[in-house]
Structures are given as C-alpha cells and as structure tokens.
Design an enzyme around this catalytic site. Sequence first.
Site, PDB file in Angstrom:
ATOM      1  CG  ASP A 173      -1.813   1.198   1.293  1.00  0.00           C
ATOM      2  OD1 ASP A 173      -2.930   1.111   0.772  1.00  0.00           O
ATOM      3  OD2 ASP A 173      -1.400   2.245   1.849  1.00  0.00           O
ATOM      4  CE1 TYR A 233       0.887   7.645   2.512  1.00  0.00           C
ATOM      5  CE2 TYR A 233       1.225   5.360   1.911  1.00  0.00           C
ATOM      6  CZ  TYR A 233       0.451   6.343   2.498  1.00  0.00           C
ATOM      7  OH  TYR A 233      -0.759   6.001   3.059  1.00  0.00           O
ATOM      8  CE  LYS A 253      -3.716   4.691   0.626  1.00  0.00           C
ATOM      9  NZ  LYS A 253      -2.293   4.531   0.920  1.00  0.00           N
ATOM     10  CG  HIS A 265      -4.511   9.770   0.485  1.00  0.00           C
ATOM     11  ND1 HIS A 265      -3.191   9.643   0.145  1.00  0.00           N
ATOM     12  CD2 HIS A 265      -4.584   9.359   1.776  1.00  0.00           C
ATOM     13  CE1 HIS A 265      -2.503   9.183   1.182  1.00  0.00           C
ATOM     14  NE2 HIS A 265      -3.326   9.002   2.178  1.00  0.00           N
TER      15      HIS A 265
HETATM   16  N1  LIG Z   1      -5.238   6.256   3.792  1.00  0.00           N
HETATM   17  C1  LIG Z   1      -4.655   6.974   4.722  1.00  0.00           C
HETATM   18  O1  LIG Z   1      -5.003   8.137   4.956  1.00  0.00           O
HETATM   19  C2  LIG Z   1      -3.547   6.377   5.525  1.00  0.00           C
HETATM   20  C3  LIG Z   1      -3.054   7.043   6.660  1.00  0.00           C
HETATM   21  C4  LIG Z   1      -2.028   6.432   7.385  1.00  0.00           C
HETATM   22  C5  LIG Z   1      -1.522   5.208   7.000  1.00  0.00           C
HETATM   23  N2  LIG Z   1      -2.009   4.597   5.862  1.00  0.00           N
HETATM   24  C6  LIG Z   1      -1.482   3.283   5.414  1.00  0.00           C
HETATM   25  O2  LIG Z   1      -1.552   2.367   6.499  1.00  0.00           O
HETATM   26  C7  LIG Z   1      -0.254   1.822   6.741  1.00  0.00           C
HETATM   27  C8  LIG Z   1      -0.093   1.462   8.204  1.00  0.00           C
HETATM   28  O3  LIG Z   1      -0.358   2.582   9.038  1.00  0.00           O
HETATM   29  P1  LIG Z   1       0.771   3.376   9.854  1.00  0.00           P
HETATM   30  O4  LIG Z   1       2.090   3.226   9.193  1.00  0.00           O
HETATM   31  O5  LIG Z   1       0.263   4.755  10.043  1.00  0.00           O
HETATM   32  O6  LIG Z   1       0.735   2.732  11.287  1.00  0.00           O
HETATM   33  P2  LIG Z   1       0.782   1.248  11.936  1.00  0.00           P
HETATM   34  O7  LIG Z   1       0.960   0.224  10.896  1.00  0.00           O
HETATM   35  O8  LIG Z   1      -0.353   1.178  12.886  1.00  0.00           O
HETATM   36  O9  LIG Z   1       2.074   1.338  12.857  1.00  0.00           O
HETATM   37  C9  LIG Z   1       3.358   1.476  12.360  1.00  0.00           C
HETATM   38  C10 LIG Z   1       4.266   1.695  13.556  1.00  0.00           C
HETATM   39  O10 LIG Z   1       4.225   0.557  14.407  1.00  0.00           O
HETATM   40  C11 LIG Z   1       5.535   0.018  14.535  1.00  0.00           C
HETATM   41  N3  LIG Z   1       5.433  -1.441  14.475  1.00  0.00           N
HETATM   42  C12 LIG Z   1       5.172  -2.221  13.400  1.00  0.00           C
HETATM   43  N4  LIG Z   1       5.127  -3.514  13.732  1.00  0.00           N
HETATM   44  C13 LIG Z   1       5.352  -3.573  15.050  1.00  0.00           C
HETATM   45  C14 LIG Z   1       5.443  -4.633  15.976  1.00  0.00           C
HETATM   46  N5  LIG Z   1       5.287  -5.911  15.618  1.00  0.00           N
HETATM   47  N6  LIG Z   1       5.699  -4.333  17.284  1.00  0.00           N
HETATM   48  C15 LIG Z   1       5.863  -3.057  17.677  1.00  0.00           C
HETATM   49  N7  LIG Z   1       5.791  -2.002  16.835  1.00  0.00           N
HETATM   50  C16 LIG Z   1       5.541  -2.261  15.528  1.00  0.00           C
HETATM   51  C17 LIG Z   1       6.341   0.588  13.395  1.00  0.00           C
HETATM   52  O11 LIG Z   1       7.679   0.779  13.762  1.00  0.00           O
HETATM   53  P3  LIG Z   1       8.910   0.212  12.876  1.00  0.00           P
HETATM   54  O12 LIG Z   1       8.699   0.659  11.467  1.00  0.00           O
HETATM   55  O13 LIG Z   1      10.079   0.859  13.534  1.00  0.00           O
HETATM   56  O14 LIG Z   1       8.866  -1.269  13.040  1.00  0.00           O
HETATM   57  C18 LIG Z   1       5.677   1.947  13.152  1.00  0.00           C
HETATM   58  O15 LIG Z   1       6.211   2.916  14.040  1.00  0.00           O
HETATM   59  C19 LIG Z   1       0.683   2.931   6.244  1.00  0.00           C
HETATM   60  O16 LIG Z   1       1.987   2.484   6.041  1.00  0.00           O
HETATM   61  C20 LIG Z   1      -0.014   3.355   4.989  1.00  0.00           C
HETATM   62  O17 LIG Z   1       0.242   2.449   3.937  1.00  0.00           O
HETATM   63  C21 LIG Z   1      -3.012   5.159   5.139  1.00  0.00           C
END
Ligand SMILES: NC(=O)c1ccc[n+]([C@@H]2O[C@H](COP(=O)([O-])OP(=O)(O)OC[C@H]3O[C@@H](n4cnc5c(N)ncnc54)[C@H](OP(=O)(O)O)[C@@H]3O)[C@@H](O)[C@H]2O)c1
Length: 277
Positions: free
Chosen positions: A50, A55, A80, A113
């Site tokens: 994704d 990004y 997006k 988005h």
């Molecule tokens: N459509 C939208 O508006 C929107 C907005 C935000 C995000 N997104 C999408 O959703 C994806 C995921 O969301 P997100 O990146 O915001 O947050 P997330 O996946 O909830 O959390 C990512 C964070 O958690 C940590 N993490 C990952 N696996 C872990 C584990 N097993 N144990 C402990 N910590 C862990 C990561 O650190 P490390 O990297 O240091 O492991 C990072 O700091 C994004 O990458 C993006 O593709 C979309």
Amino acid sequence: MTFSNIFSTTTLANGVKMPWFGLGVYKIQEGDNMLSLLHHAMELGYRSFDTASLYQNEAGLGKAIQTSIIPREELFITSKVWNTDQGYEETLAAFDASMERLGLEYLDLYLIHWPVPHQYKNTWRALEKLYSEQRVRAIGVSNFHIHHLQDVMRDSNLKPMVNQVEYHPKLTQVELRSFCKQENIQLEAWSPLMRGRLQNNPTLNQIAQNHNKTIAQVILRWDLQNEVITIPKTSHELRLKENADIYDFVLTDKEMEIIQALNENQRTGKDPDNFQF
Ligand SMILES: NC(=O)c1ccc[n+]([C@@H]2O[C@H](COP(=O)([O-])OP(=O)(O)OC[C@H]3O[C@@H](n4cnc5c(N)ncnc54)[C@H](OP(=O)(O)O)[C@@H]3O)[C@@H](O)[C@H]2O)c1
C-alpha cells in the site's frame, strides 16, 4: 471466512481478489534499505503493498516489483490520489504520474486519499474512467465517512469497492463497518497498530499472553476475524515476520468482545470532517 495463511484473499464486489494482509509503506524511505525490506517481505509471502503519491516512495516500490522474482500478477499494488491533485482531469494526470513512477502497466487498487469537499465526486468520475479502461482492477476511497459514501453512491455508476480508514482497538468504527458490510464495500484498516501506541495496553497484553503471541499479532488477528483488511507498516525485517505470523491461533468470541470494548473513538490522524484540505 477463512484466513488460512498470508496468501488468503477476500473477493471485492467486482470479483477481484485482494489479500487480507499486506504491508503499508508510509514513511519507508526510498533507497537500498527499502529495496531489501520489500524483497524480504515478498520472500515471507507479502503480496499486497500500500503506497500513495504522498509517500514519495512509489518509484522505490516499483523498483522492488521490477527486480523481484514474484510475477507481477501475483502482487496486489494500491496507490492513492492526493488531495491537491483531485478533480477529474487532475486525477487522470496524477494517475499517469503514479504509474510512471511505479513503472507499472496496470494498478490493482486506486483510492481517493481523502474526501476533499467539492472535488471528491469529480475525482470518483476519473477513477470510474480509469477502471472502464482497465488501467486499474479495482477502485475505492479512503477516509470516507458514511455520508461521503452515500454522496458518491447517489450519482455514480460504480460503488467504491474498498474504504480504507483509520481502524484499531481505540477506534473500532462500528457504524461505518456495518454500513460497509451491508453495501459490500470492503473495509481496510490504516494504522492498525495505532502507530505502536497500544504496545503497553494491559488488556491486549493479557490476551497476547493467553495465546503466547505479541500485542501486534493479537491486533492484526482481530482485524482478520472482523473481516477488515490490514496493512501494518514496519521498517524492520523481524517485525515483518512477526506481523505476518497470525495464522496459527484464533481469538475467542469473548476476547473479540473485550478488544472491541477498548474503543474510545480515538484517532491518531485527522477526522475526515475536520481536515484542513
Ligand atoms: N489512507 C490513509 O489516509 C492512511 C493514513 C495512514 C496510513 N495509511 C497506510 O496504512 C499503513 C499502516 O499505518 P501506519 O504506518 O500509520 O501505522 P501502523 O501500521 O499502525 O504502525 C506502524 C508503527 O508501528 C511500529 N510497528 C510495526 N510492527 C510492530 C510490531 N510488531 N511491534 C511493535 N511495533 C511495531 C512501526 O515501527 P517500525 O517501522 O520501527 O517497526 C511503526 O512505528 C501505512 O503504512 C499506509 O500504507 C493510510
């Protein structure tokens, strides 16, 4: 519903199969580390990735796809259209630019988005055109409330096939989830791990101990059992493996309820109705 392994898919309203589980690449910077991280993810079985023009890593993802041994048709790539590119002609141009950076002939899923007021319906018409020209296999939205979905559905030929929203145990989106289920719009969770902020939650910790799993694994399994696609992000190879290791245990109905009860309607990101577009 069966989630037997990382390759398990859900079938979208138009028949396209989309993996239940994938990797979000927000904040993963382009460069050698990104390439090796994505190749490692593919070796572990990750097939869904994704990204978004926002990004600034579409080219990095494209490079990983082109240099991978996994055939393109086995991958599921989402991107997006960003807020400042919305509108009919603007979206068509933004799509071309994303495809150029990704180096792909077709995309699997293209999302709006955010619901930019007075624009998102023109943007949706552009997505419908891209879909009719088979440049993208499925189209959807992100950060849409029920009223945004109803507005789009009122005068469009196609319903969004996916709605990607912030979703985790502190924001369980009960009404939206049930509306999407009723309308056959697949819900997808962003920030499923609440960006790491649930790592010390005692309730989740207890459930994790019950299954000899980690808190992250419990949350991601809860997503699957709620029939919500999940795309946790990590930059660490060990966590790639950990996050994908969620197919050898089942949360009980009681545990599902306990996690559901953690809801506080708490967001890490903006409320789509209160966003400075
Ligand atoms: N459509 C939208 O508006 C929107 C907005 C935000 C995000 N997104 C999408 O959703 C994806 C995921 O969301 P997100 O990146 O915001 O947050 P997330 O996946 O909830 O959390 C990512 C964070 O958690 C940590 N993490 C990952 N696996 C872990 C584990 N097993 N144990 C402990 N910590 C862990 C990561 O650190 P490390 O990297 O240091 O492991 C990072 O700091 C994004 O990458 C993006 O593709 C979309």
